[in-house]
Write an enzyme that holds these catalytic residues in place. Sequence first.
Site, short mmCIF file in Angstrom:
data_model
loop_
_atom_site.label_atom_id
_atom_site.label_comp_id
_atom_site.label_asym_id
_atom_site.label_seq_id
_atom_site.Cartn_x
_atom_site.Cartn_y
_atom_site.Cartn_z
CG ASN A 9 -1.70 1.19 1.45
OD1 ASN A 9 -1.79 2.03 0.55
ND2 ASN A 9 -2.33 1.31 2.62
CE LYS A 11 -0.15 3.18 4.73
NZ LYS A 11 -0.05 3.26 6.17
CG HIS A 96 -5.77 1.76 5.17
ND1 HIS A 96 -5.36 2.73 6.06
CD2 HIS A 96 -4.74 0.89 5.07
CE1 HIS A 96 -4.13 2.46 6.45
NE2 HIS A 96 -3.73 1.34 5.86
CD GLU A 98 -2.86 5.40 6.78
OE1 GLU A 98 -2.84 5.48 5.54
OE2 GLU A 98 -1.94 4.90 7.45
CD GLU A 168 -3.31 -2.55 7.28
OE1 GLU A 168 -2.20 -2.78 6.83
OE2 GLU A 168 -3.98 -1.54 7.02
N GLY A 174 2.64 2.29 10.74
CA GLY A 174 3.60 3.38 10.59
C GLY A 174 4.27 3.80 11.90
CB SER A 213 5.45 -1.59 11.97
OG SER A 213 4.98 -0.28 12.19
N GLY A 234 2.95 -1.08 4.25
CA GLY A 234 2.98 0.34 3.94
C GLY A 234 4.40 0.80 3.67
P1 PGA Z 1 2.92 0.29 7.61
O1 PGA Z 1 1.46 0.46 6.99
O2 PGA Z 1 3.49 -0.97 7.05
O3 PGA Z 1 3.68 1.52 7.17
O4 PGA Z 1 2.78 0.24 9.10
C1 PGA Z 1 0.62 -0.64 6.78
C2 PGA Z 1 -0.69 -0.17 6.19
O5 PGA Z 1 -1.22 0.85 6.64
O6 PGA Z 1 -1.22 -0.81 5.27
#
Ligand code: PGA
Length: 250
Positions: A9, A11, A96, A98, A168, A174, A213, A234
């Site tokens: 992803n 983003k 997601h 976010e 997630e 993140g 992460s 991500g």
């Molecule tokens: P991240 O994000 O690997 O940067 O923690 C994962 C995601 O939001 O899909």
Amino acid sequence: MRKKIVAGNWKMNTLPAEGVELAKGVAAGKGEVCDSVNFIVCPPFTHLHSVIETLKGTAIEVGAQDCATEVKGAYTGEVAASMIAALGCKYVILGHSERRQYYGETSESLNKKMARAYENNLVPIYCVGENLEEREAGRHFEVCKQQIEEVVFNLSEEQFAKLVIAYEPVWAIGTGKTATADQAQEIHAYIREVLRSKFGAAAEECPILYGGSCKPSNAGEIFSKADVDGGLIGGAALKAEDFLGIGKAF
Ligand code: PGA
């Protein structure tokens, strides 16, 4: 045997030319990873066309990060599922955290987006997960169950057979904090049990990805768990080497 998936992803990262370079890097290294691992990249809308062209003839598939609730029409700024599908996208990330957190995504809007995705033969990667407060209050099971019941339970059996789920935990996205492999397994198994209560044996076929992460150094342990079928990545998906390294962790 469930499908093994590593999905990136991106983003709101990379300019179009950088996205094409990243896709080329992933394609170039794919041969070093076991064939049974399916790679998906999910660039921003603006790069979908060029990334799809770049990846033509490779085994790497492409997804979008969202789609509109409506079919078409006067919805300024929105991108319809049909547009994404026409470009050659196979997947769409929906729900997601976010989008839930910053853009008011709800089960109501997600039910419509799921319908649009299926109408256009897109496979939804449906995201669920609790935030830190919910985890600390021991409510993570309940939160994931509700996110599944309110959306996934509305699917037909035929639709469910195509679904991918991503667990997630918001506190791990993140942040550099990952769920432990045991925490991931515990909740993945629980999610599968919730799915089984509605869809029976078909729940055994549904890939459930871990996200938050995830990186080459921790993916191996997390992916070794019985109910973890891959990752939604991500930050580490923005470097071809790291993204491929996660695939090699299987
Ligand atoms: P991240 O994000 O690997 O940067 O923690 C994962 C995601 O939001 O899909």
